[in-house]
Design an enzyme around this catalytic site. Structure first.
Site, PDB file in Angstrom:
ATOM      1  N   ALA A  10       0.806  -1.226   0.000  1.00 24.85           N
ATOM      2  CA  ALA A  10       0.000   0.000   0.000  1.00 24.85           C
ATOM      3  C   ALA A  10       0.835   1.271   0.000  1.00 24.85           C
ATOM      4  O   ALA A  10       0.336   2.346  -0.296  1.00 24.85           O
ATOM      5  CB  ALA A  10      -0.943  -0.009   1.202  1.00 24.85           C
ATOM      6  N   ARG A  15      10.254   7.796  -2.124  1.00 25.11           N
ATOM      7  CA  ARG A  15      11.665   7.946  -2.487  1.00 25.11           C
ATOM      8  C   ARG A  15      12.010   7.416  -3.881  1.00 25.11           C
ATOM      9  O   ARG A  15      13.113   7.622  -4.366  1.00 25.11           O
ATOM     10  CB  ARG A  15      12.544   7.260  -1.426  1.00 25.11           C
ATOM     11  CG  ARG A  15      12.685   8.088  -0.169  1.00 25.11           C
ATOM     12  CD  ARG A  15      13.360   7.319   0.940  1.00 25.11           C
ATOM     13  NE  ARG A  15      12.452   6.342   1.545  1.00 25.11           N
ATOM     14  CZ  ARG A  15      12.839   5.378   2.382  1.00 25.11           C
ATOM     15  NH1 ARG A  15      14.107   5.236   2.680  1.00 25.11           N
ATOM     16  NH2 ARG A  15      11.952   4.551   2.895  1.00 25.11           N
ATOM     17  N   ALA A 424      17.177  -7.957 -62.360  1.00 25.95           N
ATOM     18  CA  ALA A 424      17.512  -6.933 -61.369  1.00 25.95           C
ATOM     19  C   ALA A 424      16.820  -5.612 -61.700  1.00 25.95           C
ATOM     20  O   ALA A 424      16.618  -5.266 -62.865  1.00 25.95           O
ATOM     21  CB  ALA A 424      19.018  -6.724 -61.326  1.00 25.95           C
ATOM     22  N   ARG A 441      11.643  -3.142 -66.417  1.00 24.14           N
ATOM     23  CA  ARG A 441      12.453  -1.930 -66.264  1.00 24.14           C
ATOM     24  C   ARG A 441      12.695  -1.377 -67.666  1.00 24.14           C
ATOM     25  O   ARG A 441      12.596  -2.105 -68.661  1.00 24.14           O
ATOM     26  CB  ARG A 441      13.770  -2.233 -65.557  1.00 24.14           C
ATOM     27  CG  ARG A 441      14.684  -3.151 -66.341  1.00 24.14           C
ATOM     28  CD  ARG A 441      16.031  -3.347 -65.634  1.00 24.14           C
ATOM     29  NE  ARG A 441      16.936  -4.101 -66.483  1.00 24.14           N
ATOM     30  CZ  ARG A 441      17.578  -5.194 -66.108  1.00 24.14           C
ATOM     31  NH1 ARG A 441      17.411  -5.683 -64.908  1.00 24.14           N
ATOM     32  NH2 ARG A 441      18.394  -5.803 -66.940  1.00 24.14           N
TER      33      ARG A 441
HETATM   34  C1  UD1 Z   1       9.485  -2.228   8.768  1.00 27.15           C
HETATM   35  C2  UD1 Z   1       9.548  -2.866  10.157  1.00 27.15           C
HETATM   36  C3  UD1 Z   1      11.004  -2.970  10.579  1.00 27.15           C
HETATM   37  C4  UD1 Z   1      11.785  -3.762   9.564  1.00 27.15           C
HETATM   38  C5  UD1 Z   1      11.629  -3.153   8.177  1.00 27.15           C
HETATM   39  C6  UD1 Z   1      12.248  -4.046   7.147  1.00 27.15           C
HETATM   40  C7  UD1 Z   1       7.527  -2.172  11.273  1.00 27.15           C
HETATM   41  C8  UD1 Z   1       6.914  -1.245  12.266  1.00 27.15           C
HETATM   42  N1  UD1 Z   1       8.810  -2.025  11.063  1.00 27.15           N
HETATM   43  O1  UD1 Z   1       9.988  -0.900   8.903  1.00 27.15           O
HETATM   44  O2  UD1 Z   1      11.098  -3.600  11.848  1.00 27.15           O
HETATM   45  O3  UD1 Z   1      13.149  -3.805   9.930  1.00 27.15           O
HETATM   46  O4  UD1 Z   1      10.236  -3.021   7.854  1.00 27.15           O
HETATM   47  O5  UD1 Z   1      12.254  -3.393   5.929  1.00 27.15           O
HETATM   48  O6  UD1 Z   1       6.842  -3.024  10.746  1.00 27.15           O
HETATM   49  N2  UD1 Z   1       3.160  -0.573   4.316  1.00 27.15           N
HETATM   50  C9  UD1 Z   1       1.830  -0.563   3.976  1.00 27.15           C
HETATM   51  N3  UD1 Z   1       0.982   0.189   4.722  1.00 27.15           N
HETATM   52  C10 UD1 Z   1       1.402   0.925   5.768  1.00 27.15           C
HETATM   53  C11 UD1 Z   1       2.763   0.913   6.103  1.00 27.15           C
HETATM   54  C12 UD1 Z   1       3.622   0.140   5.352  1.00 27.15           C
HETATM   55  O7  UD1 Z   1       1.409  -1.215   3.024  1.00 27.15           O
HETATM   56  O8  UD1 Z   1       0.559   1.577   6.398  1.00 27.15           O
HETATM   57  C13 UD1 Z   1       4.091  -1.363   3.504  1.00 27.15           C
HETATM   58  C14 UD1 Z   1       5.033  -0.460   2.761  1.00 27.15           C
HETATM   59  O9  UD1 Z   1       4.556  -0.197   1.462  1.00 27.15           O
HETATM   60  C15 UD1 Z   1       6.298  -1.248   2.718  1.00 27.15           C
HETATM   61  C16 UD1 Z   1       6.213  -2.150   3.935  1.00 27.15           C
HETATM   62  O10 UD1 Z   1       4.872  -2.150   4.360  1.00 27.15           O
HETATM   63  O11 UD1 Z   1       6.330  -2.089   1.604  1.00 27.15           O
HETATM   64  C17 UD1 Z   1       7.142  -1.701   5.040  1.00 27.15           C
HETATM   65  O12 UD1 Z   1       6.769  -0.419   5.436  1.00 27.15           O
HETATM   66  P1  UD1 Z   1       7.843   0.651   5.887  1.00 27.15           P
HETATM   67  O13 UD1 Z   1       7.157   1.871   6.352  1.00 27.15           O
HETATM   68  O14 UD1 Z   1       8.859   0.787   4.824  1.00 27.15           O
HETATM   69  O15 UD1 Z   1       8.468  -0.105   7.125  1.00 27.15           O
HETATM   70  P2  UD1 Z   1       9.788   0.282   7.823  1.00 27.15           P
HETATM   71  O16 UD1 Z   1       9.558   1.549   8.549  1.00 27.15           O
HETATM   72  O17 UD1 Z   1      10.889   0.201   6.867  1.00 27.15           O
END
Ligand code: UD1
Ligand code: CA
Length: 458
Positions: A10, A15, A424, A441
């Site tokens: 989601a 970035r 040709a 031709r």
């Molecule tokens: C999360 C973990 C962290 C772990 C890391 C590995 C948590 C709180 N932390 O951190 O411990 O080391 O992943 O990469 O779980 N996403 C959603 N909906 C949301 C939030 C996130 O779909 O509301 C999805 C994001 O698109 C992403 C993934 O979940 O693909 C991870 O979310 P992200 O916010 O990147 O987690 P981190 O803060 O990196």
């Protein structure tokens, strides 16, 4: 009871700085999310839930599952954290199902690892996939007690200095049973540095309930690395390519330089195939025994028979080649080209929607489109099939053993019957009869009393 992956997809992926949803960025020719779906499929799962948000419909359109696996979609309209995301995907999960949380932006995860994680749940209430990294910054740290039991996962932003030194990190992948997960998710609170519902807090909740938490270690940190920006995307692309090229080499392909071959689809090969540098294979590519592909060739959706040689810098798309054909250098085969065995297509030749019969040759500088060509034909340099009248495409028929003289135009619809010879430079607009020489031709004339003009004096 069954094993149900919930794939989180989601996030916006800010970035990436892209209009395309992050999980749809291609890696090795297919969307990141598709890799994860395929890994789930390969581990024998029959149903998976994808939690989507950003790029909703676009994401749903761009991925698919094999017939053996059902995909359910759960909307997370607002991104309130990984715990909140998993909660959105729980609607169709039964209490005795096992949930496997996976990530749409972690494309290199292998089916064996997903299976190991599910197995790791036996004898525990929660199993976390962890890995060791040299630089743990940004990741949740795995906190263990003196006996080595996991007590919590602490996010970077919530961690104190000693905790930040821990190099064992949470990959994010976890396994738990439906009933437990539902109970824990309902108790999550966003009282933390990011104001999010952390999935990782389930660990602390399980420990508080006196339930055992287990871990499975993933030896290869790249396998569980997520894509947040295009630098990571490029790094994982290299890794995906390295894996594929190694597989090809182990299957009997000689690769001139493993770092300079890219496969962006499915490739199957016979024995003793040779791939030179800077070859790009996309879509569905089948190469027979002893096929050689020269440097700089791009092959898309092609089937190439045994003992064919594709010479340097040729571009083949949607073509089927029988055994023993030669193509290129600098040839272009477009969709619906069929070369029957031992046909030859040389330099600066373009072929589209045409059948080139057994042993026929189109060796230099020609365009052959919408053509049915027999066997043993010789097409002279610079021959053009004029297949398009500006509105419709028309067919050219060329019989067995025909010889077309250089620089001829065949204005379709037109037929050159078997054993005919075209002089040709001819423009052929009507049937050229079998076994005869046909010329179209102007006759050559010489003006005997002609004088070269001379410069006028002023
Ligand atoms: C999360 C973990 C962290 C772990 C890391 C590995 C948590 C709180 N932390 O951190 O411990 O080391 O992943 O990469 O779980 N996403 C959603 N909906 C949301 C939030 C996130 O779909 O509301 C999805 C994001 O698109 C992403 C993934 O979940 O693909 C991870 O979310 P992200 O916010 O990147 O987690 P981190 O803060 O990196
Ligand atoms: Ca976050």
């Amino acid at each position: 009871m069954s094993l149900i992956p919930i794939i989180l997809a989601a996030g916006q992926g800010t970035r990436m700085r892209s209009a395309l949803p992050k999980v749809l960025h291609p890696l090795a020719g297919k969307p990141l999310l598709q890799h994860v779906i395929d890994a789930c499929c390969a581990s024998g799962v029959t149903r998976a839930v994808i939690v989507y948000g950003h790029g909703g419909e676009q994401v749903q359109q761009a991925v698919h599952a094999d017939a053996s696996m059902q995909l359910d979609w759960a909307l997370q309209a607002e991104q309130k954290g990984t715990g909140h995301a998993v909660a959105q995907g729980m609607a169709t999960v039964a209490d005795d199902d096992t949930v496997l949380v996976a990530y749409g932006d972690v494309p290199l995860v292998r089916s064996q690892t997903l299976e190991a994680l599910a197995q790791g749940l036996e004898g525990s209430a929660l199993c976390v996939l962890t890995t060791m990294v040299t630089d743990p910054s940004g990741y949740g740290r795995i906190v263990r007690d003196a006996q080595g039991r996991v007590t919590a996962i602490v996010e970077e932003k919530d961690a104190d200095a000693p905790t930040r030194l821990i190099r064992e990190i949470n990959t994010g992948f976890i396994a738990a049973r439906g009933a437990d997960l539902k109970r824990w998710l309902a108790r999550l609170s966003p009282q933390n540095a990011q104001g999010e519902y952390y999935l990782t807090d389930c660990v602390g909740l399980a420990v508080a309930e006196g339930l055992p938490v287990s871990t499975v270690a993933c030896a290869d940190a790249l396998e569980v690395e997520g894509v947040n920006n295009r630098l990571q995307l490029a790094r994982l692309e290299r890794e995906a390519q390295r894996r594929q090229v190694e597989r090809l080499m182990l299957e009997g392909v000689t690769v001139a330089d493993p770092a300079r071959l890219d496969a962006r689809g499915s490739v199957s090969t016979g024995q003793d195939v040779f791939l030179d540098v800077n070859v790009v294979l996309t879509g569905h590519v089948v190469l027979g025994n002893r096929v050689t592909v020269g440097p700089g060739c791009v092959l898309t959706d092609v089937e190439i028979g045994d003992d064919c040689h594709i010479h340097a810098h040729s571009v083949l798309d949607g073509a089927r080649l029988g055994a023993g054909c030669h193509v290129g250098p600098f040839a272009r085969l477009r969709p619906d080209t069929v070369l029957e065995e031992t046909a030859r297509v040389g330099n600066f030749v373009e072929i589209k929607k045409a059948r080139i019969g057994r042993g026929s040759k189109v060796n230099h500088l020609s365009y052959i489109g919408d053509t049915e060509m027999g066997t043993g034909v010789n097409i002279g340099a610079g021959t053009i099939t004029c297949n398009y009248d500006g509105v419709n495409k028309h067919l050219t028929r060329i019989g067995d053993r025909v010889f077309i003289g250089s620089c001829s135009q065949l204005v379709a619809p037109v037929t050159v019957e078997e054993d005919a010879v075209i002089g040709a430079g001819s423009t052929i607009t009507r049937t050229a009869p079998a076994g005869r020489l046909t010329l179209a031709r102007a006759r050559q004339v010489t003006i005997n009393d002609w004088q070269r003009p001379v410069k006028e004096k002023k």
